[in-house]
Design a protein around this motif. Sequence first.
Motif, short mmCIF file in Angstrom:
data_model
loop_
_atom_site.label_atom_id
_atom_site.label_comp_id
_atom_site.label_asym_id
_atom_site.label_seq_id
_atom_site.Cartn_x
_atom_site.Cartn_y
_atom_site.Cartn_z
N LYS A 41 0.81 -1.22 0.00
CA LYS A 41 0.00 0.00 0.00
C LYS A 41 0.84 1.27 0.00
CE LYS A 41 -3.99 -2.04 2.25
NZ LYS A 41 -4.82 -2.04 3.45
N MET A 42 2.12 1.14 0.34
CA MET A 42 2.99 2.32 0.39
C MET A 42 3.39 2.75 -1.02
SD MET A 42 5.37 1.45 3.64
CE MET A 42 6.17 3.03 3.62
N PRO A 43 3.64 4.05 -1.23
CA PRO A 43 4.05 4.51 -2.55
C PRO A 43 5.45 4.01 -2.90
CG PRO A 43 4.12 6.31 -0.98
CD PRO A 43 3.50 5.14 -0.28
N CYS A 44 5.74 3.94 -4.20
CA CYS A 44 7.03 3.48 -4.69
C CYS A 44 8.10 4.53 -4.42
CB CYS A 44 6.93 3.19 -6.18
SG CYS A 44 8.43 2.49 -6.85
N TRP A 45 9.33 4.08 -4.13
CA TRP A 45 10.41 5.01 -3.81
C TRP A 45 11.06 5.61 -5.05
CZ3 TRP A 45 11.67 6.97 0.79
CH2 TRP A 45 11.11 6.37 1.91
N HIS A 46 11.00 4.98 -6.18
CA HIS A 46 11.59 5.47 -7.43
C HIS A 46 13.07 5.82 -7.25
CE1 HIS A 46 7.66 5.59 -9.30
NE2 HIS A 46 7.20 6.24 -8.25
N PHE A 47 13.87 4.80 -6.94
CA PHE A 47 15.29 5.01 -6.68
C PHE A 47 16.00 5.64 -7.87
CE2 PHE A 47 14.57 1.78 -3.37
CZ PHE A 47 15.08 2.49 -2.30
N SER A 48 15.58 5.31 -9.08
CA SER A 48 16.25 5.87 -10.25
C SER A 48 16.09 7.39 -10.31
CB SER A 48 15.72 5.23 -11.54
OG SER A 48 14.33 5.50 -11.67
N GLN A 49 15.01 7.92 -9.76
CA GLN A 49 14.79 9.36 -9.75
C GLN A 49 15.40 10.03 -8.51
OE1 GLN A 49 10.58 9.85 -10.04
NE2 GLN A 49 10.49 9.22 -12.19
N LEU A 50 15.57 9.28 -7.44
CA LEU A 50 16.04 9.86 -6.19
C LEU A 50 17.54 9.76 -5.98
CD1 LEU A 50 13.26 8.61 -3.76
CD2 LEU A 50 13.51 10.87 -4.77
N ILE A 51 18.23 8.92 -6.75
CA ILE A 51 19.65 8.67 -6.50
C ILE A 51 20.49 9.92 -6.74
CG2 ILE A 51 20.15 7.74 -8.79
CD1 ILE A 51 21.58 6.33 -5.57
N LEU A 52 20.27 10.64 -7.82
CA LEU A 52 21.08 11.82 -8.13
C LEU A 52 20.85 12.96 -7.13
CD1 LEU A 52 23.19 12.96 -10.02
CD2 LEU A 52 21.35 13.78 -11.48
N PRO A 53 19.59 13.34 -6.81
CA PRO A 53 19.41 14.38 -5.79
C PRO A 53 19.93 13.97 -4.41
CG PRO A 53 17.39 14.10 -7.03
CD PRO A 53 18.32 13.00 -7.45
N GLY A 54 19.82 12.68 -4.09
CA GLY A 54 20.32 12.21 -2.80
C GLY A 54 21.84 12.30 -2.71
N LEU A 55 22.52 11.87 -3.76
CA LEU A 55 23.98 11.96 -3.77
C LEU A 55 24.45 13.41 -3.80
CD1 LEU A 55 24.92 9.05 -6.19
CD2 LEU A 55 25.26 9.15 -3.73
N ALA A 56 23.77 14.26 -4.55
CA ALA A 56 24.14 15.68 -4.61
C ALA A 56 23.95 16.33 -3.25
CB ALA A 56 23.32 16.40 -5.67
N GLY A 57 22.85 16.02 -2.57
CA GLY A 57 22.62 16.57 -1.23
C GLY A 57 23.66 16.09 -0.23
N GLY A 58 24.02 14.82 -0.29
CA GLY A 58 25.05 14.29 0.61
C GLY A 58 26.41 14.91 0.35
N LEU A 59 26.76 15.09 -0.93
CA LEU A 59 28.03 15.72 -1.28
C LEU A 59 28.07 17.17 -0.81
CD1 LEU A 59 30.75 15.48 -2.80
CD2 LEU A 59 29.54 16.32 -4.81
N LEU A 60 26.97 17.89 -1.02
CA LEU A 60 26.90 19.27 -0.57
C LEU A 60 27.01 19.37 0.95
CD1 LEU A 60 26.47 22.22 -1.39
CD2 LEU A 60 24.02 21.83 -1.21
N MET A 61 26.37 18.46 1.66
CA MET A 61 26.45 18.47 3.12
C MET A 61 27.87 18.18 3.59
SD MET A 61 24.55 19.09 5.60
CE MET A 61 24.74 19.03 7.35
N SER A 62 28.58 17.29 2.89
CA SER A 62 29.97 16.99 3.25
C SER A 62 30.86 18.21 3.05
CB SER A 62 30.50 15.83 2.40
OG SER A 62 29.75 14.67 2.65
N VAL A 63 30.65 18.94 1.97
CA VAL A 63 31.42 20.17 1.72
C VAL A 63 31.12 21.20 2.80
CG1 VAL A 63 31.68 22.11 0.12
CG2 VAL A 63 31.64 19.77 -0.75
N ILE A 64 29.86 21.32 3.19
CA ILE A 64 29.47 22.28 4.23
C ILE A 64 30.12 21.93 5.56
CG2 ILE A 64 27.51 23.06 5.62
CD1 ILE A 64 25.83 22.84 3.03
N ILE A 65 30.11 20.67 5.94
CA ILE A 65 30.72 20.26 7.21
C ILE A 65 32.22 20.50 7.17
CG2 ILE A 65 31.22 18.26 8.67
CD1 ILE A 65 28.37 17.30 8.02
N PHE A 66 32.87 20.21 6.04
CA PHE A 66 34.29 20.48 5.91
C PHE A 66 34.58 21.97 6.06
CE2 PHE A 66 37.99 21.55 3.27
CZ PHE A 66 38.96 20.80 3.92
#
Length: 139
Positions: A41-66
């Motif tokens: 009953k839960m909606p689909c995660w659509h990993f193919s659409q979420l992988i690029l924004p997720g990686l970009a957000g994680g990379l940006l957060m790593s740069v910010i913490i550095f």
Amino acid sequence: LFAYRFEGQRRLAIISTIESHTNTGKTLGKKQSLWVQTYHKMPCWHFSQLILPGLAGGLLMSVIIFGCVLSVTVLGQGLGYSIVQTQILISGLWGIFWFKEIRGCVIISKWFSSALVAIAGIVWLGLEHKAATANAEDG
């Protein structure tokens, strides 16, 4: 108790962990089918659409913490941490101008006056840091 929203309808799935410890496999089968029903009953995660924004957000957060660690290391705890905390001011500006979270001239003017006090404190710490560094080099 798990509650979630799906297509505007509120659906509720109750799963008891006490039953899994006290009852036999018969209840476990019902519990498993409830898990499967809830999963479908839960909606689909659509990993193919979420992988690029997720990686970009994680990379940006790593740069910010550095950058935060670098600014505190170079400028010192008082000034570096104060500059890092200006992120609250940037978030507030996004909230006012882009997301329209704060409305009303009086409330926005109070926010800006508080922001000016914070910026004045950061500038004051910067001048104090500069004076302390100059005194340490002279003396």
